[in-house]
Motif scaffolding. Sequence first.
Motif, PDB file in Angstrom:
ATOM      1  N   ASN A  68      37.502 -46.278 -81.782  1.00 42.67           N
ATOM      2  CA  ASN A  68      38.111 -46.912 -83.021  1.00 42.67           C
ATOM      3  C   ASN A  68      39.227 -47.792 -82.786  1.00 42.67           C
ATOM      4  OD1 ASN A  68      36.775 -44.895 -84.549  1.00 42.67           O
ATOM      5  ND2 ASN A  68      38.246 -43.191 -84.312  1.00 42.67           N
ATOM      6  N   VAL A  69      38.990 -48.885 -83.544  1.00 41.37           N
ATOM      7  CA  VAL A  69      39.867 -50.106 -83.165  1.00 41.37           C
ATOM      8  C   VAL A  69      40.993 -50.490 -84.533  1.00 41.37           C
ATOM      9  CG1 VAL A  69      40.415 -52.406 -82.723  1.00 41.37           C
ATOM     10  CG2 VAL A  69      38.443 -51.003 -81.664  1.00 41.37           C
ATOM     11  N   LYS A  70      42.174 -50.295 -84.230  1.00 45.42           N
ATOM     12  CA  LYS A  70      43.078 -50.544 -85.581  1.00 45.42           C
ATOM     13  C   LYS A  70      43.206 -52.426 -85.500  1.00 45.42           C
ATOM     14  CE  LYS A  70      47.353 -49.550 -87.695  1.00 45.42           C
ATOM     15  NZ  LYS A  70      48.467 -48.652 -87.343  1.00 45.42           N
ATOM     16  N   GLY A  71      43.100 -52.788 -86.600  1.00 42.53           N
ATOM     17  CA  GLY A  71      43.327 -54.396 -86.698  1.00 42.53           C
ATOM     18  C   GLY A  71      42.126 -55.220 -86.711  1.00 42.53           C
ATOM     19  N   PRO A  72      42.137 -56.432 -86.659  1.00 44.85           N
ATOM     20  CA  PRO A  72      40.989 -57.247 -86.736  1.00 44.85           C
ATOM     21  C   PRO A  72      40.401 -57.174 -85.464  1.00 44.85           C
ATOM     22  CG  PRO A  72      42.910 -58.559 -86.638  1.00 44.85           C
ATOM     23  CD  PRO A  72      43.412 -57.347 -86.744  1.00 44.85           C
ATOM     24  N   VAL A  73      39.153 -56.927 -85.381  1.00 40.33           N
ATOM     25  CA  VAL A  73      38.226 -56.880 -84.548  1.00 40.33           C
ATOM     26  C   VAL A  73      36.717 -57.582 -84.623  1.00 40.33           C
ATOM     27  CG1 VAL A  73      37.366 -54.700 -84.637  1.00 40.33           C
ATOM     28  CG2 VAL A  73      37.432 -55.599 -82.330  1.00 40.33           C
ATOM     29  N   ARG A  74      35.932 -58.096 -83.629  1.00 39.27           N
ATOM     30  CA  ARG A  74      34.489 -58.730 -84.037  1.00 39.27           C
ATOM     31  C   ARG A  74      33.666 -58.646 -82.765  1.00 39.27           C
ATOM     32  NH1 ARG A  74      36.399 -64.961 -84.999  1.00 39.27           N
ATOM     33  NH2 ARG A  74      37.084 -65.395 -82.975  1.00 39.27           N
ATOM     34  N   GLU A  75      32.495 -58.683 -83.023  1.00 38.25           N
ATOM     35  CA  GLU A  75      31.578 -58.607 -81.729  1.00 38.25           C
ATOM     36  C   GLU A  75      32.082 -59.651 -80.574  1.00 38.25           C
ATOM     37  OE1 GLU A  75      27.669 -58.414 -82.682  1.00 38.25           O
ATOM     38  OE2 GLU A  75      27.995 -56.744 -84.213  1.00 38.25           O
ATOM     39  N   GLY A  76      31.977 -59.345 -79.251  1.00 40.51           N
ATOM     40  CA  GLY A  76      32.386 -60.488 -78.223  1.00 40.51           C
ATOM     41  C   GLY A  76      33.785 -60.260 -77.810  1.00 40.51           C
ATOM     42  N   ASP A  77      34.724 -59.579 -78.696  1.00 35.10           N
ATOM     43  CA  ASP A  77      36.184 -59.602 -78.371  1.00 35.10           C
ATOM     44  C   ASP A  77      36.193 -58.520 -77.082  1.00 35.10           C
ATOM     45  OD1 ASP A  77      37.128 -60.811 -80.483  1.00 35.10           O
ATOM     46  OD2 ASP A  77      37.754 -59.137 -81.579  1.00 35.10           O
ATOM     47  N   ILE A  78      37.209 -59.019 -76.500  1.00 36.19           N
ATOM     48  CA  ILE A  78      37.595 -58.158 -75.192  1.00 36.19           C
ATOM     49  C   ILE A  78      38.740 -57.341 -75.394  1.00 36.19           C
ATOM     50  CG2 ILE A  78      38.451 -58.235 -72.782  1.00 36.19           C
ATOM     51  CD1 ILE A  78      35.774 -59.509 -73.066  1.00 36.19           C
ATOM     52  N   LEU A  79      38.624 -56.003 -75.187  1.00 35.58           N
ATOM     53  CA  LEU A  79      39.602 -54.660 -75.543  1.00 35.58           C
ATOM     54  C   LEU A  79      40.031 -54.228 -74.290  1.00 35.58           C
ATOM     55  CD1 LEU A  79      38.132 -52.894 -78.296  1.00 35.58           C
ATOM     56  CD2 LEU A  79      39.624 -54.526 -78.676  1.00 35.58           C
ATOM     57  N   ALA A  80      41.515 -54.240 -74.167  1.00 39.56           N
ATOM     58  CA  ALA A  80      41.983 -53.704 -72.902  1.00 39.56           C
ATOM     59  C   ALA A  80      42.330 -52.071 -73.471  1.00 39.56           C
ATOM     60  CB  ALA A  80      43.403 -54.030 -72.499  1.00 39.56           C
ATOM     61  N   LEU A  81      41.512 -50.989 -72.754  1.00 37.10           N
ATOM     62  CA  LEU A  81      41.731 -49.499 -73.101  1.00 37.10           C
ATOM     63  C   LEU A  81      42.905 -49.018 -72.054  1.00 37.10           C
ATOM     64  CD1 LEU A  81      38.053 -48.474 -73.931  1.00 37.10           C
ATOM     65  CD2 LEU A  81      39.595 -49.442 -75.447  1.00 37.10           C
ATOM     66  N   LEU A  82      43.773 -48.650 -72.411  1.00 37.03           N
ATOM     67  CA  LEU A  82      44.950 -47.836 -71.837  1.00 37.03           C
ATOM     68  C   LEU A  82      44.287 -46.471 -71.211  1.00 37.03           C
ATOM     69  CD1 LEU A  82      48.101 -48.576 -73.753  1.00 37.03           C
ATOM     70  CD2 LEU A  82      47.187 -49.701 -71.627  1.00 37.03           C
ATOM     71  N   GLU A  83      43.584 -46.031 -72.228  1.00 39.61           N
ATOM     72  CA  GLU A  83      42.717 -44.486 -71.915  1.00 39.61           C
ATOM     73  C   GLU A  83      41.119 -44.838 -72.112  1.00 39.61           C
ATOM     74  OE1 GLU A  83      41.194 -41.310 -71.719  1.00 39.61           O
ATOM     75  OE2 GLU A  83      41.151 -41.716 -73.993  1.00 39.61           O
ATOM     76  N   SER A  84      40.222 -44.461 -70.997  1.00 39.19           N
ATOM     77  CA  SER A  84      38.981 -44.799 -71.275  1.00 39.19           C
ATOM     78  C   SER A  84      37.871 -43.766 -71.296  1.00 39.19           C
ATOM     79  CB  SER A  84      38.469 -45.616 -70.118  1.00 39.19           C
ATOM     80  OG  SER A  84      38.865 -45.128 -68.822  1.00 39.19           O
ATOM     81  N   GLU A  85      38.384 -42.406 -71.304  1.00 37.07           N
ATOM     82  CA  GLU A  85      37.618 -41.307 -70.909  1.00 37.07           C
ATOM     83  C   GLU A  85      37.269 -41.052 -72.492  1.00 37.07           C
ATOM     84  OE1 GLU A  85      36.388 -40.260 -68.234  1.00 37.07           O
ATOM     85  OE2 GLU A  85      37.386 -42.029 -67.386  1.00 37.07           O
ATOM     86  N   ARG A  86      38.239 -40.955 -73.360  1.00 40.39           N
ATOM     87  CA  ARG A  86      38.059 -40.400 -74.734  1.00 40.39           C
ATOM     88  C   ARG A  86      37.146 -41.309 -75.337  1.00 40.39           C
ATOM     89  NH1 ARG A  86      43.434 -39.821 -77.780  1.00 40.39           N
ATOM     90  NH2 ARG A  86      43.717 -40.438 -75.689  1.00 40.39           N
ATOM     91  N   GLU A  87      36.240 -40.589 -76.136  1.00 45.36           N
ATOM     92  CA  GLU A  87      35.169 -41.271 -77.102  1.00 45.36           C
ATOM     93  C   GLU A  87      35.508 -40.790 -78.454  1.00 45.36           C
ATOM     94  OE1 GLU A  87      30.370 -42.418 -77.202  1.00 45.36           O
ATOM     95  OE2 GLU A  87      31.377 -41.142 -75.701  1.00 45.36           O
ATOM     96  N   ALA A  88      35.183 -41.714 -79.495  1.00 44.10           N
ATOM     97  CA  ALA A  88      35.412 -41.273 -80.810  1.00 44.10           C
ATOM     98  C   ALA A  88      34.193 -40.590 -81.316  1.00 44.10           C
ATOM     99  CB  ALA A  88      35.511 -42.663 -81.606  1.00 44.10           C
ATOM    100  N   ARG A  89      34.336 -39.927 -82.487  1.00 42.42           N
ATOM    101  CA  ARG A  89      33.437 -39.015 -83.072  1.00 42.42           C
ATOM    102  C   ARG A  89      32.612 -40.243 -84.020  1.00 42.42           C
ATOM    103  NH1 ARG A  89      37.082 -34.462 -84.076  1.00 42.42           N
ATOM    104  NH2 ARG A  89      37.877 -35.665 -85.934  1.00 42.42           N
ATOM    105  N   ARG A  90      31.434 -39.818 -84.002  1.00 47.97           N
ATOM    106  CA  ARG A  90      30.616 -41.222 -84.941  1.00 47.97           C
ATOM    107  C   ARG A  90      31.112 -40.695 -86.163  1.00 47.97           C
ATOM    108  NH1 ARG A  90      26.199 -44.072 -83.190  1.00 47.97           N
ATOM    109  NH2 ARG A  90      26.521 -44.853 -85.474  1.00 47.97           N
ATOM    110  N   LEU A  91      30.865 -42.090 -87.154  1.00 47.99           N
ATOM    111  CA  LEU A  91      31.053 -42.004 -88.584  1.00 47.99           C
ATOM    112  C   LEU A  91      29.900 -41.287 -89.367  1.00 47.99           C
ATOM    113  CD1 LEU A  91      32.016 -45.606 -89.429  1.00 47.99           C
ATOM    114  CD2 LEU A  91      33.367 -43.449 -89.330  1.00 47.99           C
ATOM    115  N   ARG A  92      30.025 -40.540 -90.272  1.00 42.73           N
ATOM    116  CA  ARG A  92      29.020 -39.855 -91.002  1.00 42.73           C
ATOM    117  C   ARG A  92      28.626 -40.518 -92.278  1.00 42.73           C
ATOM    118  NH1 ARG A  92      32.508 -35.438 -91.924  1.00 42.73           N
ATOM    119  NH2 ARG A  92      33.490 -35.688 -90.061  1.00 42.73           N
TER     120      ARG A  92
END
Length: 92
Positions: A68-92
Amino acid sequence: SPPHLFFSHPPYIMAKATKTQEEIVAEDQEQVKLTRVLKCLGRTGARGGITQVRVEFLDGSGRSIIRNVKGPVREGDILALLESEREARRLR
């Protein structure tokens, strides 16, 4: 008399850091994982302010997770993850 300084917290909290700023930055860079946004999956959050995205790691592992990303984001953007093990639950 010396000028009176106003601090928002008590002076006993203002201890000198034991690490230099360069050491702290180097530590942070070790923990950061760079990822590329593959696909925007949808909006979530009470007001739709969060975007759920699938990202792939740029370390060559080919692994991809949903985040999950807060703020503007689009395909191809590079994100720097401080924590890489946690995965978001899928949207229903």
